[in-house]
Design a protein around this motif. Structure first.
Motif, PDB file in Angstrom:
ATOM      1  N   THR A 103      -4.438 -13.425   6.757  1.00  0.00           N
ATOM      2  CA  THR A 103      -4.351 -13.384   5.295  1.00  0.00           C
ATOM      3  C   THR A 103      -4.735 -14.746   4.731  1.00  0.00           C
ATOM      4  N   LYS A 104      -5.456 -14.716   3.615  1.00  0.00           N
ATOM      5  CA  LYS A 104      -5.790 -15.953   2.903  1.00  0.00           C
ATOM      6  C   LYS A 104      -5.695 -15.698   1.409  1.00  0.00           C
ATOM      7  N   HIS A 105      -4.856 -16.490   0.754  1.00  0.00           N
ATOM      8  CA  HIS A 105      -4.710 -16.430  -0.702  1.00  0.00           C
ATOM      9  C   HIS A 105      -5.262 -17.714  -1.305  1.00  0.00           C
ATOM     10  N   PHE A 106      -5.949 -17.566  -2.404  1.00  0.00           N
ATOM     11  CA  PHE A 106      -6.365 -18.696  -3.234  1.00  0.00           C
ATOM     12  C   PHE A 106      -5.636 -18.512  -4.551  1.00  0.00           C
ATOM     13  N   GLY A 107      -4.455 -19.109  -4.663  1.00  0.00           N
ATOM     14  CA  GLY A 107      -3.627 -18.865  -5.841  1.00  0.00           C
ATOM     15  C   GLY A 107      -3.207 -17.407  -5.873  1.00  0.00           C
ATOM     16  N   LYS A 108      -3.505 -16.721  -6.968  1.00  0.00           N
ATOM     17  CA  LYS A 108      -3.148 -15.307  -7.111  1.00  0.00           C
ATOM     18  C   LYS A 108      -4.155 -14.367  -6.451  1.00  0.00           C
ATOM     19  N   ILE A 109      -5.282 -14.919  -6.043  1.00  0.00           N
ATOM     20  CA  ILE A 109      -6.343 -14.096  -5.454  1.00  0.00           C
ATOM     21  C   ILE A 109      -6.097 -13.919  -3.961  1.00  0.00           C
ATOM     22  N   LYS A 110      -6.086 -12.667  -3.517  1.00  0.00           N
ATOM     23  CA  LYS A 110      -5.968 -12.354  -2.091  1.00  0.00           C
ATOM     24  C   LYS A 110      -7.385 -12.145  -1.551  1.00  0.00           C
ATOM     25  N   ALA A 111      -7.935 -13.180  -0.958  1.00  0.00           N
ATOM     26  CA  ALA A 111      -9.298 -13.093  -0.438  1.00  0.00           C
ATOM     27  C   ALA A 111      -9.356 -12.264   0.839  1.00  0.00           C
ATOM     28  N   VAL A 112      -8.339 -12.413   1.680  1.00  0.00           N
ATOM     29  CA  VAL A 112      -8.220 -11.637   2.916  1.00  0.00           C
ATOM     30  C   VAL A 112      -6.760 -11.214   2.987  1.00  0.00           C
ATOM     31  N   ASN A 113      -6.527  -9.928   3.247  1.00  0.00           N
ATOM     32  CA  ASN A 113      -5.157  -9.419   3.178  1.00  0.00           C
ATOM     33  C   ASN A 113      -4.807  -8.585   4.410  1.00  0.00           C
ATOM     34  N   GLY A 114      -4.144  -9.208   5.381  1.00  0.00           N
ATOM     35  CA  GLY A 114      -3.647  -8.492   6.546  1.00  0.00           C
ATOM     36  C   GLY A 114      -4.712  -7.929   7.458  1.00  0.00           C
ATOM     37  N   LEU A 115      -5.753  -8.692   7.732  1.00  0.00           N
ATOM     38  CA  LEU A 115      -6.866  -8.234   8.566  1.00  0.00           C
ATOM     39  C   LEU A 115      -6.465  -8.190  10.041  1.00  0.00           C
ATOM     40  N   ASN A 116      -6.757  -7.074  10.687  1.00  0.00           N
ATOM     41  CA  ASN A 116      -6.553  -6.901  12.128  1.00  0.00           C
ATOM     42  C   ASN A 116      -7.851  -6.392  12.723  1.00  0.00           C
ATOM     43  N   LEU A 117      -8.314  -7.028  13.780  1.00  0.00           N
ATOM     44  CA  LEU A 117      -9.485  -6.515  14.488  1.00  0.00           C
ATOM     45  C   LEU A 117      -9.606  -7.179  15.843  1.00  0.00           C
ATOM     46  N   GLU A 118     -10.453  -6.580  16.666  1.00  0.00           N
ATOM     47  CA  GLU A 118     -10.707  -7.087  17.998  1.00  0.00           C
ATOM     48  C   GLU A 118     -12.198  -6.983  18.280  1.00  0.00           C
ATOM     49  N   VAL A 119     -12.757  -8.050  18.838  1.00  0.00           N
ATOM     50  CA  VAL A 119     -14.168  -8.070  19.212  1.00  0.00           C
ATOM     51  C   VAL A 119     -14.235  -8.305  20.719  1.00  0.00           C
ATOM     52  N   ARG A 120     -14.986  -7.453  21.385  1.00  0.00           N
ATOM     53  CA  ARG A 120     -15.109  -7.541  22.845  1.00  0.00           C
ATOM     54  C   ARG A 120     -16.412  -8.243  23.236  1.00  0.00           C
ATOM     55  N   ALA A 121     -16.400  -8.804  24.418  1.00  0.00           N
ATOM     56  CA  ALA A 121     -17.569  -9.510  24.949  1.00  0.00           C
ATOM     57  C   ALA A 121     -18.792  -8.603  24.939  1.00  0.00           C
ATOM     58  N   GLY A 122     -19.914  -9.155  24.493  1.00  0.00           N
ATOM     59  CA  GLY A 122     -21.175  -8.436  24.488  1.00  0.00           C
ATOM     60  C   GLY A 122     -21.428  -7.573  23.277  1.00  0.00           C
ATOM     61  N   GLN A 123     -20.448  -7.440  22.391  1.00  0.00           N
ATOM     62  CA  GLN A 123     -20.640  -6.627  21.194  1.00  0.00           C
ATOM     63  C   GLN A 123     -21.463  -7.365  20.137  1.00  0.00           C
ATOM     64  N   VAL A 124     -22.135  -6.586  19.318  1.00  0.00           N
ATOM     65  CA  VAL A 124     -22.661  -7.085  18.049  1.00  0.00           C
ATOM     66  C   VAL A 124     -21.747  -6.455  17.014  1.00  0.00           C
ATOM     67  N   PHE A 125     -20.910  -7.286  16.413  1.00  0.00           N
ATOM     68  CA  PHE A 125     -19.868  -6.816  15.510  1.00  0.00           C
ATOM     69  C   PHE A 125     -20.254  -7.165  14.083  1.00  0.00           C
ATOM     70  N   GLY A 126     -20.377  -6.167  13.227  1.00  0.00           N
ATOM     71  CA  GLY A 126     -20.760  -6.393  11.847  1.00  0.00           C
ATOM     72  C   GLY A 126     -19.584  -6.277  10.899  1.00  0.00           C
ATOM     73  N   MET A 127     -19.435  -7.278  10.036  1.00  0.00           N
ATOM     74  CA  MET A 127     -18.453  -7.236   8.953  1.00  0.00           C
ATOM     75  C   MET A 127     -19.234  -6.898   7.698  1.00  0.00           C
ATOM     76  N   LEU A 128     -19.060  -5.689   7.196  1.00  0.00           N
ATOM     77  CA  LEU A 128     -19.810  -5.222   6.044  1.00  0.00           C
ATOM     78  C   LEU A 128     -18.911  -5.150   4.820  1.00  0.00           C
TER      79      LEU A 128
END
Length: 186
Positions: free
Chosen positions: A11-36
């Protein structure tokens, strides 16, 4: 496949703005992982936290099963936001300077220039490069230390269709070499 990156409730807040809120993920070796996601959805903020550029408000992440350290980050090559190069130096000289700063062997330069298809333009000044060539030089710089993971933030942003196709092909070649790629795009 081994887990390269594990994110737990980041999680990342900038004041009242929640830029990232409770992100969970896993990236495995050799993957091409896209954040869209659209602009402002927290992609760059997330990548910034993963690279230690900004601190999370809460949550945790692990690289290669360990807490992030400067030593672990040496296994990661990244192109975040707008890369900075010296306009009056050639692509080759810019990479030599980056290799010196990163304490990478300069012998890696010919290989990364070939990989990003800039060998024939290596002696041209950076200021003469097209936007696509500048992006490819940034990718070459991120690959200088032969990282296990490559992070690319909006690698095709602002490029014409031909430039986008070139970057995609380079990403395919890098992935085929066994590297894990994490990229953000809208």
């Amino acid at each position: 496949m081994a887990t390269v990156l594990s994110i737990q409730n980041l999680t990342k807040h900038f004041g009242k703005i929640k830029a990232v809120n409770g992100l969970n993920l896993e990236v495995r070796a050799g993957q091409v992982f896209g954040m869209l996601g659209p602009n402002g959805s927290g992609k760059t903020t997330t990548l910034g936290m993963l690279m230690g550029v900004t601190n999370p408000t809460s949550g945790r992440f692990y690289w290669f099963g360990e807490e992030p350290t400067p030593q672990l980050r040496r296994k990661i090559g990244a192109v975040l936001e707008h890369p900075i190069f010296y306009p009056y130096l050639s692509g080759q000289k810019n990479l030599e300077l980056n290799a010196m700063i990163k304490q990478c062997p300069p012998e890696n330069i010919p290989h990364v220039l070939e990989l990003v298809e800039l060998t024939e333009r290596k002696d041209d000044k950076y200021k003469t490069y097209s936007l696509g060539m500048k992006q490819r030089l940034a990718i070459a710089s991120a690959l200088l230390n032969d990282p296990t993971v490559l992070i690319l933030d909006e690698p095709t942003n602002g490029l014409d269709p031909m430039g986008i196709a070139e970057i995609r092909e380079i990403i395919r070649k890098i992935a085929a070499s066994g590297k894990t790629i994490i990229l953000a795009s809208h």
